[in-house]
Write an enzyme that holds these catalytic residues in place. Structure first.
Site, mmCIF file in Angstrom:
data_model
loop_
_atom_site.group_PDB
_atom_site.id
_atom_site.type_symbol
_atom_site.label_atom_id
_atom_site.label_comp_id
_atom_site.label_asym_id
_atom_site.label_seq_id
_atom_site.Cartn_x
_atom_site.Cartn_y
_atom_site.Cartn_z
ATOM 1 C CB THR A 4 -0.935 0.039 1.223
ATOM 2 O OG1 THR A 4 -1.971 0.964 0.971
ATOM 3 C CG2 THR A 4 -0.211 0.430 2.484
ATOM 4 C CE LYS A 36 -4.939 -0.498 0.631
ATOM 5 N NZ LYS A 36 -3.806 -0.586 -0.279
ATOM 6 N N GLY A 48 -4.781 6.853 8.065
ATOM 7 C CA GLY A 48 -4.569 5.859 7.024
ATOM 8 C C GLY A 48 -3.676 4.766 7.565
ATOM 9 C CB SER A 127 5.265 -1.289 -0.558
ATOM 10 O OG SER A 127 4.047 -1.071 -1.233
#
Length: 176
Positions: A4, A36, A48, A127
């Site tokens: 994400t 998210k 988030g 990521s």
């Protein structure tokens, strides 16, 4: 944490949090429009998450309870949450990171006890977080507002990170 990208930008009296919608299991995309990024504390806080979804929802619920216990005190609620996160046997196993913000403060929370406020108005996790962070920092000194920076930086991250897509959920708060 991977799979994400969550980006937070505070500029010009606004704080904006954006997150992509991709959910991956290994090398497979299983969902492209996940949320998210969400509002907490009756809309006064936005947050988030990156990491395991069930773990993140558990942490959001715990943070919501801390915000009810310490209304209007985001930093205190986050410190109390991370204390529990580090010491509770169940919570200690949760694999997630969070960014949260209210009108005054932006914070990053981790299971290792971190409650970090960014030096500048930008922070990112996941990521693709470093890609989005670098892009947002480069755009910070331009005439773009906070939301435009989030959108542009997230688009850059989505072009680079295979675990990030362009389906964005964006929430914003005005400081006034």
């Amino acid at each position: 944490m991977h799979a994400t990208t969550i980006l937070m930008v505070r500029k010009g009296g606004r704080v904006v949090v954006g997150g992509d919608g991709q959910v991956s299991l290994g090398q497979t995309i299983v969902k492209g429009n996940a949320r998210k990024v969400r509002r907490l504390a009756k809309g006064a806080v936005i947050g988030g998450f990156a990491g395991a979804t069930a773990d993140a929802f558990t942490l959001f619920e715990r943070l919501e309870a801390k915000l009810e216990q310490y209304p209007g005190q985001l930093t205190r609620a986050c410190v109390e949450l991370t204390k529990d996160w580090r010491t509770d046997r169940y919570l200690r196993r949760l694999e997630a990171m969070m960014v949260v913000a209210d009108k005054e403060v932006s914070l990053l929370l981790s299971g290792s006890g971190d409650v970090l406020e960014p030096e500048s108005g930008v922070m990112a996790i996941g990521s693709g977080g470093n890609y989005a962070l670098a892009a947002a920092r480069a755009l910070e000194d331009t005439d773009l507002d906070a939301e435009a920076i989030v959108r542009k930086a997230m688009a850059i991250a989505a072009e680079i990170c295979v675990y990030t897509n362009g389906n964005l959920v964006i929430e914003a708060l005005d400081q006034s």
